[in-house]
Design a protein around this motif. Structure first.
Motif, mmCIF file in Angstrom:
data_model
loop_
_atom_site.group_PDB
_atom_site.id
_atom_site.type_symbol
_atom_site.label_atom_id
_atom_site.label_comp_id
_atom_site.label_asym_id
_atom_site.label_seq_id
_atom_site.Cartn_x
_atom_site.Cartn_y
_atom_site.Cartn_z
ATOM 1 N N ALA A 43 18.082 -2.550 73.855
ATOM 2 C CA ALA A 43 19.082 -1.533 73.539
ATOM 3 C C ALA A 43 18.787 -0.217 74.263
ATOM 4 N N ILE A 44 17.551 -0.047 74.714
ATOM 5 C CA ILE A 44 17.151 1.228 75.324
ATOM 6 C C ILE A 44 17.275 1.152 76.844
ATOM 7 N N HIS A 45 17.981 2.129 77.409
ATOM 8 C CA HIS A 45 18.203 2.137 78.862
ATOM 9 C C HIS A 45 18.032 3.541 79.413
ATOM 10 N N ALA B 184 4.556 8.723 75.980
ATOM 11 C CA ALA B 184 5.123 8.467 74.639
ATOM 12 C C ALA B 184 5.253 6.976 74.348
ATOM 13 N N CYS B 185 5.362 6.167 75.395
ATOM 14 C CA CYS B 185 5.627 4.734 75.185
ATOM 15 C C CYS B 185 4.376 4.011 74.664
ATOM 16 N N PRO B 186 4.460 3.420 73.469
ATOM 17 C CA PRO B 186 3.267 2.795 72.883
ATOM 18 C C PRO B 186 2.868 1.481 73.538
ATOM 19 N N THR B 187 3.767 0.896 74.336
ATOM 20 C CA THR B 187 3.424 -0.400 74.932
ATOM 21 C C THR B 187 3.264 -0.302 76.454
ATOM 22 N N ARG B 188 3.167 0.900 76.959
ATOM 23 C CA ARG B 188 3.007 1.146 78.411
ATOM 24 C C ARG B 188 4.089 0.422 79.204
ATOM 25 N N ALA B 189 5.330 0.563 78.748
ATOM 26 C CA ALA B 189 6.434 -0.177 79.375
ATOM 27 C C ALA B 189 7.154 0.632 80.442
ATOM 28 N N ILE B 190 6.764 1.917 80.609
ATOM 29 C CA ILE B 190 7.516 2.770 81.555
ATOM 30 C C ILE B 190 6.683 3.070 82.793
ATOM 31 N N ARG B 191 7.353 3.081 83.927
ATOM 32 C CA ARG B 191 6.744 3.531 85.179
ATOM 33 C C ARG B 191 7.689 4.565 85.783
ATOM 34 N N ARG C 91 11.574 3.964 85.018
ATOM 35 C CA ARG C 91 12.194 2.654 84.768
ATOM 36 C C ARG C 91 11.396 1.948 83.671
ATOM 37 N N ILE C 92 12.080 1.036 82.988
ATOM 38 C CA ILE C 92 11.444 0.331 81.866
ATOM 39 C C ILE C 92 11.175 -1.115 82.269
ATOM 40 N N ILE C 93 9.966 -1.602 81.977
ATOM 41 C CA ILE C 93 9.666 -3.030 82.189
ATOM 42 C C ILE C 93 10.083 -3.764 80.911
ATOM 43 N N LEU D 252 7.862 -5.621 78.371
ATOM 44 C CA LEU D 252 6.898 -4.862 77.565
ATOM 45 C C LEU D 252 7.579 -3.992 76.510
ATOM 46 N N CYS D 253 8.870 -3.731 76.690
ATOM 47 C CA CYS D 253 9.570 -2.786 75.806
ATOM 48 C C CYS D 253 9.853 -3.409 74.430
ATOM 49 N N ILE D 254 9.611 -2.633 73.373
ATOM 50 C CA ILE D 254 9.878 -3.119 72.013
ATOM 51 C C ILE D 254 11.053 -2.364 71.380
ATOM 52 N N ASP D 255 11.751 -1.547 72.158
ATOM 53 C CA ASP D 255 12.934 -0.801 71.692
ATOM 54 C C ASP D 255 12.631 0.138 70.525
ATOM 55 N N CYS D 256 11.467 0.771 70.585
ATOM 56 C CA CYS D 256 11.084 1.671 69.493
ATOM 57 C C CYS D 256 11.769 3.028 69.604
ATOM 58 N N ALA D 257 12.279 3.366 70.799
ATOM 59 C CA ALA D 257 12.989 4.621 71.045
ATOM 60 C C ALA D 257 12.090 5.853 71.043
ATOM 61 N N GLU D 258 10.787 5.671 71.135
ATOM 62 C CA GLU D 258 9.893 6.839 71.236
ATOM 63 C C GLU D 258 10.229 7.631 72.500
ATOM 64 N N CYS D 259 10.579 6.916 73.582
ATOM 65 C CA CYS D 259 10.920 7.586 74.842
ATOM 66 C C CYS D 259 12.225 8.376 74.708
ATOM 67 N N LEU D 260 13.170 7.797 73.987
ATOM 68 C CA LEU D 260 14.464 8.458 73.782
ATOM 69 C C LEU D 260 14.277 9.776 73.022
HETATM 70 S S1 SF4 Z 1 11.844 1.986 73.741
HETATM 71 FE FE1 SF4 Z 1 9.653 2.187 73.142
HETATM 72 S S2 SF4 Z 1 8.659 0.461 74.127
HETATM 73 FE FE2 SF4 Z 1 10.650 0.676 75.128
HETATM 74 S S3 SF4 Z 1 10.241 1.961 76.933
HETATM 75 FE FE3 SF4 Z 1 10.883 3.348 75.249
HETATM 76 S S4 SF4 Z 1 8.959 4.003 74.287
HETATM 77 FE FE4 SF4 Z 1 8.463 2.187 75.535
#
Ligand code: SF4
Ligand code: SF4
Length: 433
Positions: A12-14, A29-36, A43-45, A48-56
């Motif tokens: 859901a997160i883009h 901010a990303c807890p799963t190191r999904a962003i580069r 960009r999001i890998i 690895l993304c769990i859609d937690c929205a911490e980045c948002l």
């Molecule tokens: S939604 Fe969460 S897991 Fe996904 S890229 Fe953002 S911070 Fe990382």
């Protein structure tokens, strides 16, 4: 729906690339190191993304957004049903009652609207039965927060069997309606749209990629933020109808269930089990680390929600979360502690497995360094060697969140050693000598 749907790995997160300024705040901010961040853009890998929205939450440029169901998507259905999260009741201040909010939803286009608080109470009673019947393992972990389920699938695969196999209230409510509405309305099931109203993007992920069901019973999730202006308008239209305010409760709200939107709400109704509630992504991961390490076995049930203070802290709500929390506490007190759901009904549904998962939550597919085991071992050694040569500043300048992740990206072929300006400097100095 305006979301893109894939069976297995829906997100859901883009990121809107044009809005991104490459500030790297989302990296840490990303807890799963999904962003580069590469070439000045994040960009999001997906894997690895769990859609937690911490980045948002942290992005200063509004470059990160969530895809939820659009209101216009409801036109695809002949009969529209809303199941709002109880967080919605906390969004309109203390003079607006839950019944008025449900009526406003009807006025803006839903044919039926269902209060979720009684189903939350039902879930609590079923959980009590399940824990009685299953003394091991301990602790079980509730499945209400889809992000928690995804973290477990990806980072704590050994805990998948400890996810309490009872569906969350939104799915149970939708399943009940799917069972009764086609018969009572004389409509095919696919003509009836059942929509959750959500404070977070993770719910749309659990609808499109359910972890424990063959198919979700819900057709989509509209964000509280998107539907809020229309509900406010509809509420204004009914302002003169002051009688409404005195008709509460027209629906029988459950005080036990109403509190589910707050951290600790899911376990508050348990009578005979030891349970602990944790909220916030970092604390959730800390506690899951402990559970994975064999600790907390004296706890029967662990309620984890990654949003601060529980669902009431969801990124798609409108009201200040502290005010929303205070309003919900008022409603919990007003509805009282008495049960509105008959325990015998719960027992019947529980023993018919009506409330259970279709299948256990599977671990996510691993992301090996290489499909060939011998090559994977060789690459792991190389990664360690590269990592040892990096400055361990974890500064993010290279576009990876930390040095270890850069080393991993290098052996996977996604990054180069030259991306680290400090490694470059060290190399240049060596060459000059
Ligand atoms: S939604 Fe969460 S897991 Fe996904 S890229 Fe953002 S911070 Fe990382
Ligand atoms: S927080 Fe991330 S997405 Fe937002 S502008 Fe900075 S680098 Fe781009």
């Amino acid at each position: 729906m305006n979301e893109t749907k894939t069976e297995k790995n829906f997100h859901a997160i883009h990121i809107t690339k044009d809005k991104c300024i490459g500030c790297v705040r989302c990296l840490s901010a990303c807890p799963t190191r999904a962003i580069r961040v590469q070439d000045g853009r994040a960009r999001i890998i997906g894997q690895l993304c769990i859609d937690c929205a911490e980045c948002l939450r942290i992005c200063p440029r509004d470059a990160i957004h969530s895809h939820t169901t659009s209101f216009a998507a409801l036109d695809a259905f002949d009969y529209k049903v809303a199941i709002p999260s109880t967080v919605l009741y906390g969004q309109f201040g203390s003079s607006v009652l839950p019944n008025e909010i449900l009526s406003a939803l009807r006025r803006i286009g839903f044919d039926e609207v269902y209060d979720l608080s009684s189903i939350c109470e039902l879930n609590c009673a079923a959980t009590e039965e399940y824990l009685n019947d299953h003394p091991r393992p301990r602790p079980y972990i509730t499945s209400t927060c889809p992000v928690v389920v995804r973290i477990i699938q990806r980072r704590y695969a050994s805990l998948c069997g400890q996810i309490l196999p009872i569906e969350p209230p939104r799915e149970i409510a939708a399943k009940i309606l799917r069972t009764i509405l086609p018969k009572s309305l004389g409509l095919p099931a696919e003509r009836i749209g059942i929509i959750h109203i959500t404070p977070c993007p993770a719910k749309i992920v659990s609808i499109n990629s359910p972890a424990s069901l063959a198919k979700s019973y819900l057709d989509g999730a509209i964000s509280i933020r998107d539907i809020f202006p229309q509900v406010v308008k509809a509420l204004r239209k009914s302002e003169e109808d002051s009688l409404m305010r005195h008709l509460f409760p027209e629906t029988l709200f459950s005080g036990i269930g109403m509190g589910w939107s707050l951290s600790g709400g899911e376990i508050r109704g348990l009578k005979s089990h030891r349970a602990v509630a944790v909220s916030g992504i970092q604390d959730t991961m800390r506690v899951l680390d402990q559970v994975e390490g064999g600790l907390l076995q004296d706890i029967d049930l662990l309620e984890c929600t990654v949003c601060p203070d529980g669902c009431v802290g969801g990124p798609l709500e409108v009201e200040n979360r502290f005010l929303a929390k205070s309003r919900i506490l008022e409603l919990v007190a007003a509805a009282g502690e008495h049960a509105v759901v008959d325990q015998k009904d719960v027992s019947r549904l529980y023993h018919r497995n009506f409330l259970s998962f279709d299948h256990p939550v599977p671990p996510a597919e691993a992301r090996p360094l290489d499909l060939d085991p011998a090559t994977a071992i060789r690459k792991a050694k190389l990664r360690d060697k590269i990592d040892a040569g990096l400055p361990q500043k974890d500064c993010g300048i290279c576009g990876a969140p930390d040095c270890r992740t850069l080393a991993d990206d290098i052996v996977r072929g996604y990054a180069r050693l030259e991306d680290c300006p400090f490694a470059e400097t060290a190399k240049t100095k060596k060459e000059k000598r």
